[in-house]
Write an enzyme that holds these catalytic residues in place. Structure first.
Site, PDB file in Angstrom:
ATOM      1  NE  ARG A  24      -7.149   4.095   5.533  1.00 52.71           N
ATOM      2  CZ  ARG A  24      -6.230   4.512   6.410  1.00 52.71           C
ATOM      3  NH1 ARG A  24      -6.530   4.579   7.677  1.00 52.71           N
ATOM      4  NH2 ARG A  24      -5.045   4.879   6.008  1.00 52.71           N
TER       5      ARG A  24
ATOM      6  CB  CYS B 270      -5.654  10.595  11.431  1.00 47.52           C
ATOM      7  SG  CYS B 270      -4.136   9.710  11.746  1.00 47.52           S
TER       8      CYS B 270
ATOM      9  CE  LYS C  97      -1.795   1.530   4.077  1.00 43.13           C
ATOM     10  NZ  LYS C  97      -1.506   2.933   4.422  1.00 43.13           N
ATOM     11  CG  ASN C  98       2.109   2.828   3.562  1.00 41.93           C
ATOM     12  OD1 ASN C  98       0.964   3.135   3.226  1.00 41.93           O
ATOM     13  ND2 ASN C  98       2.461   2.651   4.820  1.00 41.93           N
TER      14      ASN C  98
ATOM     15  CG  ASP D 114       2.904   1.451   9.676  1.00 47.63           C
ATOM     16  OD1 ASP D 114       2.381   2.285  10.434  1.00 47.63           O
ATOM     17  OD2 ASP D 114       3.226   1.716   8.500  1.00 47.63           O
TER      18      ASP D 114
ATOM     19  NE  ARG E  99      -0.171  10.370  10.279  1.00 49.60           N
ATOM     20  CZ  ARG E  99      -0.537   9.330   9.544  1.00 49.60           C
ATOM     21  NH1 ARG E  99      -1.719   8.786   9.743  1.00 49.60           N
ATOM     22  NH2 ARG E  99       0.254   8.845   8.623  1.00 49.60           N
TER      23      ARG E  99
HETATM   24  N1  EPU Z   1       5.779  14.825  11.224  1.00 50.53           N
HETATM   25  C1  EPU Z   1       5.890  16.163  11.496  1.00 50.53           C
HETATM   26  N2  EPU Z   1       5.935  17.048  10.442  1.00 50.53           N
HETATM   27  C2  EPU Z   1       5.882  16.636   9.149  1.00 50.53           C
HETATM   28  C3  EPU Z   1       5.761  15.256   8.879  1.00 50.53           C
HETATM   29  C4  EPU Z   1       5.716  14.372   9.937  1.00 50.53           C
HETATM   30  O1  EPU Z   1       5.951  16.563  12.651  1.00 50.53           O
HETATM   31  O2  EPU Z   1       5.933  17.496   8.257  1.00 50.53           O
HETATM   32  C5  EPU Z   1       5.721  13.847  12.332  1.00 50.53           C
HETATM   33  C6  EPU Z   1       4.368  13.128  12.403  1.00 50.53           C
HETATM   34  O3  EPU Z   1       3.414  13.883  13.090  1.00 50.53           O
HETATM   35  C7  EPU Z   1       4.736  11.845  13.099  1.00 50.53           C
HETATM   36  C8  EPU Z   1       6.137  11.569  12.590  1.00 50.53           C
HETATM   37  O4  EPU Z   1       6.623  12.817  12.096  1.00 50.53           O
HETATM   38  O5  EPU Z   1       4.747  12.005  14.489  1.00 50.53           O
HETATM   39  C9  EPU Z   1       6.227  10.510  11.513  1.00 50.53           C
HETATM   40  O6  EPU Z   1       5.409  10.841  10.441  1.00 50.53           O
HETATM   41  P1  EPU Z   1       5.721  10.482   8.933  1.00 50.53           P
HETATM   42  O7  EPU Z   1       5.582  11.733   8.148  1.00 50.53           O
HETATM   43  O8  EPU Z   1       6.966   9.706   8.804  1.00 50.53           O
HETATM   44  O9  EPU Z   1       4.485   9.530   8.609  1.00 50.53           O
HETATM   45  P2  EPU Z   1       3.623   9.586   7.306  1.00 50.53           P
HETATM   46  O10 EPU Z   1       4.516   9.836   6.159  1.00 50.53           O
HETATM   47  O11 EPU Z   1       2.456  10.468   7.503  1.00 50.53           O
HETATM   48  C10 EPU Z   1       3.875   7.069   6.666  1.00 50.53           C
HETATM   49  C11 EPU Z   1       2.966   5.894   6.435  1.00 50.53           C
HETATM   50  C12 EPU Z   1       2.368   5.468   7.764  1.00 50.53           C
HETATM   51  C13 EPU Z   1       3.510   5.070   8.694  1.00 50.53           C
HETATM   52  C14 EPU Z   1       4.479   6.249   8.852  1.00 50.53           C
HETATM   53  C15 EPU Z   1       5.715   5.915   9.668  1.00 50.53           C
HETATM   54  C16 EPU Z   1       2.179   6.203   4.166  1.00 50.53           C
HETATM   55  C17 EPU Z   1       1.065   6.535   3.255  1.00 50.53           C
HETATM   56  N3  EPU Z   1       1.931   6.274   5.486  1.00 50.53           N
HETATM   57  O12 EPU Z   1       3.071   8.098   7.231  1.00 50.53           O
HETATM   58  O13 EPU Z   1       1.569   4.316   7.486  1.00 50.53           O
HETATM   59  O14 EPU Z   1       2.998   4.734   9.967  1.00 50.53           O
HETATM   60  O15 EPU Z   1       4.927   6.697   7.550  1.00 50.53           O
HETATM   61  O16 EPU Z   1       6.405   4.876   9.081  1.00 50.53           O
HETATM   62  O17 EPU Z   1       3.261   5.868   3.724  1.00 50.53           O
HETATM   63  C18 EPU Z   1      -0.154   2.759   7.890  1.00 50.53           C
HETATM   64  O18 EPU Z   1       0.128   2.224   6.801  1.00 50.53           O
HETATM   65  O19 EPU Z   1      -0.928   2.228   8.730  1.00 50.53           O
HETATM   66  C19 EPU Z   1       0.429   4.058   8.221  1.00 50.53           C
HETATM   67  C20 EPU Z   1      -0.085   4.857   9.173  1.00 50.53           C
END
Ligand code: EPU
Length: 421
Positions: free
Chosen positions: A398, A116, A22-23, A306, A121
Site C-alpha cells: 500500500r 482500522c 503516497k500521502n 508514520d 479514526r
Molecule cells: N481525528 C479525529 N477526528 C477527525 C480526524 C482525526 O479524532 O475528524 C484523530 C484520529 O483519530 C487520530 C488523529 O486525529 O487519532 C490524527 O489523525 P489524522 O486525521 O491526522 O490522520 P489521517 O489524516 O487519517 C494521515 C495519513 C496517515 C498518518 C496521519 C498522521 C494520509 C492518507 N494518511 O492520516 O498516514 O499517519 O495523517 O500523520 O495522509 C500511513 O501513511 O501509514 C498513514 C497512516
C-alpha cells in the site's frame, strides 16, 4: 498472498531513489475532481493505494489511468458524487474525495471509513468544517450524506480541535471553490498539506499559509487542470534511513531534502547515526553502538507517527533502554508483539513502549498488521540472524514501491515469494 523472505546480516550500501509521496499523491488525485479537463500528475508512486484512488475516481465518473509513474485524470463526463463502501473499506484515504465532491457538485454521499488497525479514526472534524461552510450533514446506513443548500459552500472561520492531516486537506479542497474567505486554524502542517496548496493554487486557487497552523482560502469561481510532479516520500526516505542505521550501512537517498525530515534526522543523530546533506539528497551512515533514544510522536513538525514502528525497531538494538510514546493514534503498537517474537524486549504500558536493547534479533515468521508496522518488520529482518518471513505483504504494497527491488541492489538478501509458491 505474497510474503517476503529475508536472510539478515548484510550491511546496506549504495544509492536509493526516493519515490513520489503516497500521502501527497492521494489528496492531489482527489483534488483533480475540482476542475474539468485533463490533468497530468507525474512522479506518482506505483502503489496499491494509488490504484484504489484511480479506481474510485473512475467510479465517480472521471477517466483515470496510471502508466509509468504518471496518472492522467480526465473530467469530461458528469460526476456521480457517491463513494461506495467496497472502495472506501479498502483505503480510508478514500474520504479525501469528500471535500472536492461537495465543492464541485454541492452534494456527496461517501461511505464512512470506520476504524482500522491503528485506531478508531473518526472524521468528525472534516464534517464539522463542512457544516460551518453551510452544508447539511447526515449519517444514514454507514454513509455520510452532505448536501449544500443553494449548491455552493460559503467561506467560514473554522477552528479544528486537532490538527488532522486529511481533515485539513478535505477542508482546503472544499473551501477553494466556496463563496468568500475561509480561515482554518489549528491546521495540520505536514509537507503534504503545503504540496496540496501548491497544486490547488496552480489550478487557480487562492490559498495562503499552508504549512503553518492558520490557512486562509479565498474562494474562486472555477479551477483549471494542471500538469504537476509530486514531491518525494519523506516516510519512505525515513524508513531507508533507519535501515541504514540498523545495518551499520551507508546509504545515499536521492532526491529528498532535510526539511521534511528534521525531527527524524535529529533522533537518528541522537542514536549515533551520521546524517549529512549530499547533492540533492541525504547520506546516512550507521555505526555501533546504537544509543538509546526516547521519542514522542506528534503532528508535524514533531516526530511522525508514520516513523514510530521503524524507529522502535532500531531502538531494539540500542545499548540501553528507550521510551517510545505514541500520541497520535491510540493503537499503533501492533508491531511490538512481532518484534518480541524476533527476540526484542519491549513492554507496552498505555501509550508508551519501553524498549530494552538486545545484542541481536533472530529471524522468525512474522505477520504484518499495518503499513508502517510491516516496514519495521522488514528492517528487523535485514538485521536479524537467520531467515525472517514477513507475511501479509499487501500492507507493505500500500505504501512502499517495490521495496525488495530497491533493497536488493543495496546488498539485502530479500525475495518476494508469491502466494501460490
Ligand atoms: N481525528 C479525529 N477526528 C477527525 C480526524 C482525526 O479524532 O475528524 C484523530 C484520529 O483519530 C487520530 C488523529 O486525529 O487519532 C490524527 O489523525 P489524522 O486525521 O491526522 O490522520 P489521517 O489524516 O487519517 C494521515 C495519513 C496517515 C498518518 C496521519 C498522521 C494520509 C492518507 N494518511 O492520516 O498516514 O499517519 O495523517 O500523520 O495522509 C500511513 O501513511 O501509514 C498513514 C497512516
Amino acid at each position: 498472498m505474497d510474503s517476503i523472505e529475508i536472510v539478515g546480516g548484510n550491511r546496506l550500501v549504495g544509492t536509493v531513489p526516493i519515490s513520489g509521496a503516497k500521502n501527497a499523491a492521494l489528496p492531489i488525485l482527489a483534488a483533480a475532481l475540482l476542475a474539468d479537463g485533463e490533468h497530468v500528475f507525474r512522479n506518482v508512486p506505483n502503489l496499491r493505494d494509488v490504484h484504489t484512488m484511480t479506481r474510485l475516481l473512475e467510479r465517480l465518473g472521471a477517466q483515470a489511468e496510471y502508466t509509468d509513474g504518471q496518472v492522467r485524470v480526465n473530467l469530461s463526463r458528469a460526476i456521480e458524487p457517491t463513494a461506495p463502501y467496497d472502495l472506501v473499506k479498502q483505503m480510508r484515504a478514500s474520504v479525501l474525495v469528500l471535500g472536492p465532491l461537495v465543492a464541485r457538485c454541492g452534494r456527496a454521499v461517501v461511505s464512512l471509513p470506520g476504524g482500522c488497525a491503528i485506531g478508531a479514526r473518526p472524521i468528525d472534524q472534516h464534517l464539522k468544517g463542512l457544516s460551518a461552510m453551510g452544508a447539511d450533514v447526515e449519517l444514514h446506513h454507514g454513509y455520510v450524506e452532505v448536501t449544500v443548500p443553494g449548491g455552493r459552500l460559503r467561506g467560514s472561520d473554522i477552528a479544528l480541535d486537532f490538527p488532522t492531516h486529511t481533515g485539513t486537506e478535505n477542508l482546503m479542497c472544499a473551501a477553494v471553490l466556496a463563496k468568500g474567505r475561509t480561515t482554518l486554524t489549528n491546521c495540520a502542517r505536514e509537507p503534504e498539506i503545503e504540496e496540496l496548496a501548491r497544486v490547488l493554487n496552480k489550478m487557480g486557487g487562492r490559498i495562503e499559509g499552508a504549512g503553518t497552523s492558520v490557512i486562509s482560502i479565498e474562494g474562486v469561481d472555477s479551477l483549471h487542470p494542471i500538469d504537476h510532479a509530486i514531491i518525494p516520500d519523506r516516510i519512505e526516505a525515513g524508513t531507508f534511513m533507519v535501515a541504514a542505521a540498523a545495518t551499520a550501512g551507508d546509504l545515499l537517498l536521492e532526491g529528498i531534502g532535510f526539511e521534511p525530515l528534521e525531527a527524524v534526522i535529529a533522533k537518528l543523530r541522537e542514536a549515533g547515526a551520521t546524517v549529512e546533506r549530499e547533492g540533492d539528497g541525504i547520506r546516512v551512515v550507521g555505526s555501533r553502538p546504537i544509543r538509546p533514544t526516547d521519542v514522542i510522536t506528534q503532528p508535524h513538525p514533531g516526530f511522525p507517527t508514520d516513523m514510530q514502528a521503524q524507529f522502535m525497531m532500531l531502538m531494539c538494538l540500542a545499548k540501553g533502554t528507550s521510551r517510545i510514546t505514541e500520541t497520535v493514534f491510540e493503537n499503533r503498537f501492533m508491531h511490538v508483539s512481532e518484534l518480541n517474537r524476533m527476540g526484542a524486549k519491549i513492554q507496552v504500558n498505555g501509550r508508551t513502549a519501553t524498549v530494552k536493547g538486545v545484542d541481536r534479533l533472530e529471524g522468525a515468521e512474522v505477520m504484518a498488521t499495518d503499513l508502517r508496522a510491516s516496514a519495521s518488520l522488514v528492517v528487523a529482518g535485514l538485521v536479524a540472524e537467520g531467515t525472517t518471513y514477513v507475511r501479509r505483504v499487501y500492507h507493505l504494497d500500500r505504501g512502499y514501491e517495490h521495496i525488495e527491488e530497491k533493497l536488493i541492489p543495496l546488498g539485502a538478501n530479500i525475495e518476494r515469494v508469491s502466494g501460490n509458491a
